[in-house]
Design a protein around this motif. Structure first.
Motif, mmCIF file in Angstrom:
data_model
loop_
_atom_site.group_PDB
_atom_site.id
_atom_site.type_symbol
_atom_site.label_atom_id
_atom_site.label_comp_id
_atom_site.label_asym_id
_atom_site.label_seq_id
_atom_site.Cartn_x
_atom_site.Cartn_y
_atom_site.Cartn_z
ATOM 1 N N ASP A 51 0.825 -1.207 0.000
ATOM 2 C CA ASP A 51 0.000 0.000 0.000
ATOM 3 C C ASP A 51 0.865 1.265 0.000
ATOM 4 N N ASP A 52 1.964 1.207 0.734
ATOM 5 C CA ASP A 52 2.866 2.371 0.715
ATOM 6 C C ASP A 52 3.337 2.666 -0.696
ATOM 7 N N VAL A 53 3.781 1.593 -1.395
ATOM 8 C CA VAL A 53 4.277 1.773 -2.758
ATOM 9 C C VAL A 53 3.159 2.302 -3.647
ATOM 10 N N VAL A 54 1.972 1.738 -3.469
ATOM 11 C CA VAL A 54 0.847 2.136 -4.323
ATOM 12 C C VAL A 54 0.477 3.597 -4.059
ATOM 13 N N ILE A 55 0.377 3.957 -2.774
ATOM 14 C CA ILE A 55 -0.007 5.351 -2.472
ATOM 15 C C ILE A 55 1.007 6.317 -3.068
ATOM 16 N N ALA A 56 2.301 6.040 -2.823
ATOM 17 C CA ALA A 56 3.328 6.966 -3.311
ATOM 18 C C ALA A 56 3.319 7.021 -4.834
ATOM 19 N N THR A 57 3.241 5.838 -5.455
ATOM 20 C CA THR A 57 3.270 5.801 -6.919
ATOM 21 C C THR A 57 2.057 6.524 -7.504
ATOM 22 N N MET A 58 0.900 6.262 -6.903
ATOM 23 C CA MET A 58 -0.306 6.871 -7.458
ATOM 24 C C MET A 58 -0.310 8.387 -7.300
ATOM 25 N N GLU A 59 0.353 8.882 -6.262
ATOM 26 C CA GLU A 59 0.470 10.345 -6.153
ATOM 27 C C GLU A 59 1.245 10.892 -7.350
ATOM 28 N N ALA A 60 2.333 10.179 -7.686
ATOM 29 C CA ALA A 60 3.135 10.622 -8.836
ATOM 30 C C ALA A 60 2.322 10.513 -10.117
ATOM 31 N N VAL A 61 1.574 9.413 -10.238
ATOM 32 C CA VAL A 61 0.778 9.228 -11.455
ATOM 33 C C VAL A 61 -0.318 10.294 -11.524
ATOM 34 N N SER A 62 -0.948 10.566 -10.365
ATOM 35 C CA SER A 62 -1.991 11.589 -10.350
ATOM 36 C C SER A 62 -1.435 12.939 -10.800
ATOM 37 N N ASN A 63 -0.268 13.265 -10.274
ATOM 38 C CA ASN A 63 0.378 14.516 -10.701
ATOM 39 C C ASN A 63 0.554 14.543 -12.206
ATOM 40 N N ALA A 64 1.112 13.446 -12.735
ATOM 41 C CA ALA A 64 1.405 13.396 -14.164
ATOM 42 C C ALA A 64 0.127 13.464 -14.977
ATOM 43 N N VAL A 65 -0.874 12.713 -14.538
ATOM 44 C CA VAL A 65 -2.144 12.694 -15.266
ATOM 45 C C VAL A 65 -2.803 14.062 -15.213
ATOM 46 N N GLU A 66 -2.830 14.624 -14.019
ATOM 47 C CA GLU A 66 -3.478 15.918 -13.887
ATOM 48 C C GLU A 66 -2.782 16.963 -14.747
ATOM 49 N N HIS A 67 -1.466 16.923 -14.697
ATOM 50 C CA HIS A 67 -0.690 17.880 -15.475
ATOM 51 C C HIS A 67 -0.909 17.668 -16.963
ATOM 52 N N ALA A 68 -0.716 16.407 -17.393
ATOM 53 C CA ALA A 68 -0.827 16.106 -18.814
ATOM 54 C C ALA A 68 -2.267 16.283 -19.290
ATOM 55 N N TYR A 69 -3.187 15.931 -18.430
ATOM 56 C CA TYR A 69 -4.609 16.039 -18.793
ATOM 57 C C TYR A 69 -4.983 17.501 -18.984
ATOM 58 N N GLY A 70 -4.488 18.319 -18.027
ATOM 59 C CA GLY A 70 -4.777 19.750 -18.118
ATOM 60 C C GLY A 70 -4.221 20.334 -19.397
ATOM 61 N N LEU A 71 -3.089 19.818 -19.806
ATOM 62 C CA LEU A 71 -2.443 20.374 -20.984
ATOM 63 C C LEU A 71 -3.144 19.967 -22.255
ATOM 64 N N ASP A 72 -3.458 18.701 -22.341
ATOM 65 C CA ASP A 72 -3.759 18.182 -23.655
ATOM 66 C C ASP A 72 -4.916 17.196 -23.655
ATOM 67 N N GLY A 73 -4.937 16.294 -22.716
ATOM 68 C CA GLY A 73 -5.992 15.294 -22.674
ATOM 69 C C GLY A 73 -5.712 14.109 -23.560
ATOM 70 N N GLU A 74 -4.562 14.090 -24.224
ATOM 71 C CA GLU A 74 -4.296 13.013 -25.169
ATOM 72 C C GLU A 74 -2.977 12.308 -24.929
ATOM 73 N N SER A 75 -2.197 12.787 -23.970
ATOM 74 C CA SER A 75 -0.894 12.154 -23.832
ATOM 75 C C SER A 75 -0.989 10.964 -22.879
ATOM 76 N N THR A 76 0.110 10.237 -22.784
ATOM 77 C CA THR A 76 0.105 9.031 -21.976
ATOM 78 C C THR A 76 1.056 9.182 -20.802
ATOM 79 N N VAL A 77 0.772 8.387 -19.797
ATOM 80 C CA VAL A 77 1.652 8.314 -18.648
ATOM 81 C C VAL A 77 2.094 6.857 -18.536
ATOM 82 N N VAL A 78 3.395 6.684 -18.343
ATOM 83 C CA VAL A 78 3.926 5.332 -18.253
ATOM 84 C C VAL A 78 4.486 5.121 -16.856
#
Lengths: 146, 874
Positions: free
Chosen positions: B780-807
């Motif tokens: 759960d620790d790994v998941v919480i930390a990772t998902m925070e990073a993914v959320s940041n990336a998604v939110e950022h990329a989503y805000g920008l474009d809505g079409e990019s990917t996060v890996v």
């Protein structure tokens, strides 16, 4: 204090989560919102439901709460309202995942209700939930009851 | 002038004195002889000439008396007595007079004459007369005959003759004296005249010479006076500082401009040195300049900065009469010229800074420094308009507080702010806090600014935004020239921003186009795929290379890489065609060679498609069999789980679409093991002008072996880094496909940047961690930390474009490393408090958090230390 405890113990234990969710459709609890994906009810699908436990408005959170559902959570909390004399309760025992955006909403809710009703009561937070509250150091802001 | 008059006066006095002396001299020379002469003439005329006459008349009277006496005696005729009697008085009177005329030395002779005469008169004449009268004529005659009388008379006459001679002699002497005196006078007169004449002539000559000299001097003096007046007038009226310093650096002369520059009255400056006047940092260089000038002989020029003014100072050594050397200087204020130069340079610097920037944000960031330097503003804020939201969006807020920057992050066109007004009117505005502007005064005060200048970003008459400058010090000194300068800066900025927007529009369109051609989120989920696409350097990031991975019926996966001849959008269009055709043919034709033959036919009908190289592979995910065929394309690289790498050299054929392709194509086979990797690529990855293709192939193979333990994304990055792609003369495409085993140490999840897809990542990661034996709390620790990073990336990329990917990629080894990649740069990554809390969570839960931004995107890396029952790395 003690009625809450007994409610909790007989209420929604974590292991009953799945069953409780399936039962929701035909019980009196008002279903506030459900993730839009509807039919495929896989694990982690978030469900928000409102209950009255001994006259105390209680929001029960089940499943994963992340960026996608944060606005649903916010809306549910808002509809839970700050009316009534008692502080609203949040049942977090069934939360399988909560991220910082969800936590932010809980904190906003806590801020809004704290002045009028005192600390928000958090019932039996699940392990990931408790971990999050502790790490971010906001557990002191809530009245956490196991 | 005064000295000259003095000199003239002195000379005139000398001349007058000289003439007086000359006159006295002449009188002294002439008067004495003249007096002598006059006395001599007087003596002659008044003494000796009368004396001579008297002497002669005495003689005549004597003779007359004697004759009369004798006649009387002889004749007794009374008539003869008349002369006698007359003669008696005459003789006496004349002798008396003669005696008075004679010098005393000569008087005895006169007395002797008188005495002799008396003797004659008494003893002879009167006796004889008396005898006659007494009729004693005989006696009288006998007496006469005796001759005594005669004798006596002769004696008298002789004496008288001697007297006459004496008188004549004296007369002659006097006459000679007169002559001598006259001669002397003449000589004196002549001599005096000659001397006077000579003197006069000499004086005249001297005067003439002096006068000439005097005239020259006067002229010189007049000229000097004119020049002095001119110099005085110039030095008083010129705006150039003119000054003279002595050998000790002490000011000896300072004109009005000097005193104005120094800020003290000129008479106060005199006697001071530069070190007394200026602070050391100004005085130091000036003194050093002066020393150089004094040490040399020639005029030198220096730039001198005093305060915010710049002077071109011309200094020349100046010799003082006492032999010391000072410095004569003229300082010309070239502040305006220098400022003009500086300003041209500043505008050029701004142009240069923003020239290489592609996006509005990058331009704004790059413009910040040059704008600040050029304007010395404490605040530089750039707003650009956004037609969709009808807002002015802040793209740079340097010098603004975080609160202000947040408050004015985006302001509506209709905003009552000064920025809104400038945007709407297109007119620059300048506001001073001290003026108490009714609307904006408070804003200025809140921002701690005294002066704010807001200019529209104008291009072709259309406003694209504003650039705002703020100064904490009041700027009332801004004149029309300054405003022109600011307007020029704004124009350069506006030009850059509109260019970037135009190219951003084109890029956005092309990016959409390219993405449509190269979809990246539909890879088969059971494979781990990383792709890299680096178009040749250029404005338009599109090219003719392609890669593809797609599912085929019967559990097959198609993998393709291709390279259309040429670059740019034309090649990209052809590429899109061929890629679509290949995908379509692959659905019905599973043999790579046969598929390429179909593509040959297709390519012959498509303009620009001929000579395209293609490598096509089908992979059987159950058996791991790889079938491949290459149409002129570089051989795919196969990397086994143990890291051994080999090129798939079989199935070679000519590029597609060539008319003379008659030979049937072949397919070859190989096996892709579990945890092995297949790499397809285009020639941009390995071809270098400086080395052979074989070198490139060797380097690729070495790199693949070296980095095989990495997740595919990190692996692909390392390949590009090691092979130096991306600097490129040619388009480069790489596709890395890994076939993971169930126990593979790698996790790889690729999602579209959409919050609704977060749960997919979460679920996959949980499962993978569970599969690797992670206890729930750890998981759960790994998941919480990772998902925070993914959320940041998604939110950022989503805000920008809505079409990019996060890996999301994770590798278990010595501990766990999770990396989260997105395709953009985080300009302002932690805007919201939730994101700040997210970062805090990552830091609390992970043992290391790292974020790097490259042009490929942003990578957040989370490191988790190994724990006791961590699965061992493969």
């Amino acid at each position: 204090m003690s009625p809450h405890r007994s409610d909790l113990r007989t209420g929604v234990p974590a292991w009953q989560m799945q069953k409780g969710r399936l039962a929701m459709g035909n019980v009196t609890r008002s279903l506030v919102t459900e993730a839009k994906t509807g039919a495929t009810m896989s694990s982690g699908e978030p469900i928000l439901s409102r209950e009255d436990r001994d006259g105390v408005p209680t929001l029960v959170l089940l499943g994963d709460f992340d960026l996608a559902t944060v606005e649903d959570l916010r809306a549910a909390l808002r509809s839970l309202g700050t009316a009534g004399s008692a502080a609203p309760q949040l049942d977090l025992s069934g939360v399988t995942f909560l991220d910082s955006s969800g936590l932010g909403v809980l904190l906003d809710f806590q801020r809004e209700t704290a002045a009028a009703n005192g600390a928000v009561v958090v019932l039996a937070p699940s392990a990931p939930c408790r971990r999050l509250l502790e790490i971010t150091g906001v557990d002191a802001l809530f009245d956490i009851r196991d | 002038m005064q000295a000259l008059d003095d000199s003239l006066d002195r000379r005139l006095r000398w001349i007058l004195a000289g003439f007086a002396t000359l006159v006295i001299f002449l009188l002294a020379v002439i008067i004495p002889p003249a007096l002598v002469s006059r006395a001599a003439i007087h003596d002659l005329n008044r003494r000796w000439l009368p004396a001579r006459a008297e002497a002669r008349s005495v003689l005549i009277a004597l003779v007359d008396q004697e004759t009369g006496e004798r006649g009387y005696v002889i004749s007794g005729d009374q008539e003869f007595l008349a002369p006698f009697e007359r003669g008696r008085s005459t003789v006496d009177r004349s002798l008396v007079r003669l005696r008075s005329l004679m010098d005393s030395t000569d008087r005895p002779l006169v007395d002797a004459v008188r005495a002799g005469y008396r003797v004659w008169l008494v003893q002879s004449a009167q006796r004889e007369i008396a005898l006659v009268r007494a009729d004693r004529i005989g006696e009288a005659r006998s007496l006469v005959k005796q001759g005594a009388g005669k004798q006596r008379f002769d004696r008298v006459r002789a004496r008288q003759n001697r007297l006459i001679a004496l008188v004549d002699a004296r007369t002659h002497e006097a006459d000679q004296r007169v002559d001598r005196a006259n001669t002397t006078l003449l000589i004196a007169a002549i001599g005096g005249g000659v001397v006077a004449l000579a003197l006069v002539l000499a004086t005249r000559r001297w005067l003439r010479r002096w006068a000439t000299r005097h005239d020259e001097q006067r002229m010189l003096e007049r000229r000097l006076a004119d020049q002095t007046r001119l110099v005085d007038s110039i030095s008083a009226t010129t705006d150039d500082a003119i000054f003279l310093k002595d050998a000790d650096g002490v000011y000896r002369f300072a004109n009005r401009a000097t005193s104005e520059i120094i800020g003290r009255p000129a008479d106060e400056i005199l006697g001071l040195r530069d070190v007394d006047i200026f602070p050391p940092q100004i005085a130091g260089p000036i003194v050093a300049d002066d020393e150089r000038v004094r040490a040399g002989t020639r005029t030198r020029e220096f730039d001198v900065r005093i305060g915010d003014r710049t002077f071109l100072t011309t200094k020349t050594p100046y010799s003082f009469p006492d032999g010391t050397t000072g410095v004569l200087g003229i300082a010309h204020d070239i502040t305006a010229r220098r400022r003009g130069d500086d300003r041209l340079a500043a505008i050029a610097a701004l142009s240069r800074a923003i020239a290489g920037q592609a996006t509005v944000t990058e331009i704004a960031l790059a413009a910040d420094e040059p704008l600040r330097v050029a304007t010395r503003a404490d605040l530089v804020w750039i707003f650009v308009d956004d037609q969709r939201s009808r807002r002015l969006v802040s793209v740079l807020a340097d010098g603004a507080t975080q609160a202000t920057a947040d408050e004015f992050h985006a302001i509506p066109y209709s905003s009552p702010t000064l920025t809104g007004e400038v945007y709407r009117s297109g007119q620059a505005q300048i506001v001073n806090a001290a003026d108490g502007h009714p609307v904006y005064g408070a804003n200025l005060a809140a921002a701690d600014l005294e002066t704010s200048l807001i200019l529209p970003l104008l291009v072709g008459g259309r406003v694209h935004g504003t650039v705002n400058f703020g100064w904490q010090a009041e700027r009332r000194d801004l004149g029309p020239l300054d405003l022109d300068f600011f307007a020029n800066l704004a124009a350069v900025l506006a030009e850059g921003i509109t260019r970037a927007r135009a190219s951003a529009d084109v890029r956005a369109a092309l990016s959409t186009f390219q993405r449509a051609l190269l979809p990246i989120e539909t890879f088969p989920a059971d494979l781990q795929v990383a792709v890299r696409y680096e178009p040749a350097a250029g404005e338009l990031r599109v090219g003719g290379d392609w890669y593809d991975v797609f599912d085929l019926p019967n559990g097959l996966v198609g993998i393709a890489a291709g390279d259309v001849v040429g670059h740019g959008i034309g090649a990209a269009a052809v590429m899109g065609q061929l890629r679509s055709a290949l995908r379509a043919f692959a659905q019905v034709e599973h043999d790579p060679a046969a598929l390429l033959e179909r593509l040959d036919l297709h390519a012959r009908r498509e303009a620009g498609a001929a000579a395209t190289t293609v490598a096509f592979v089908t992979f059987d995910r159950t058996t791991g069999e790889v079938r491949y065929s290459c149409a002129g394309h570089l051989a795919p690289l196969l990397v086994d789980a143990d890291g051994s790498a080999r090129y798939l050299e079989g199935g070679r054929g000519l590029p597609i679409g060539l008319a003379h392709t008659s030979r049937p194509r072949d397919s070859a086979t190989a096996v892709l093991e579990h945890d092995g990797m297949l790499i397809l690529y285009t020639d941009g990855l390995i071809e270098r002008r400086t080395s052979s293709i074989d070198d490139g192939l060797a380097r690729l193979s070495d790199a693949a072996t070296a980095h095989r333990a990495l997740g595919v994304e990190a692996f692909a990055d390392q390949l590009l880094d090691d092979l130096g792609a991306g600097i490129g003369q040619d388009d480069t495409a790489v596709i890395c496909v890994r076939r993971p085993s169930a126990a593979a140490p790698w996790f790889n999840a690729r999602v579209v940047a959409d919050p609704r897809r977060l749960r997919d990542v979460r679920r996959a990661l949980r499962e993978w961690l569970d599969g690797h034996g992670y206890p729930t709390s750890r998981r759960d620790d790994v998941v919480i930390a990772t998902m925070e990073a993914v959320s940041n990336a998604v939110e950022h990329a989503y805000g920008l474009d809505g079409e990019s990917t996060v890996v999301v990629e994770a590798v278990v080894g010595d501990g766990l490393v999770v990396s989260v990649r997105d395709g953009g740069r985080w300009v302002n990554p932690l805007r919201r408090p939730e994101r700040g809390r997210g970062l805090m969570l990552m830091q609390a839960l992970a043992d290391g958090v790292d974020r790097t931004s490259t042009e490929r995107g942003t990578i957040v890396t989370l490191r988790f230390a190994a724990f006791a029952d961590e699965p061992a790395p493969i």
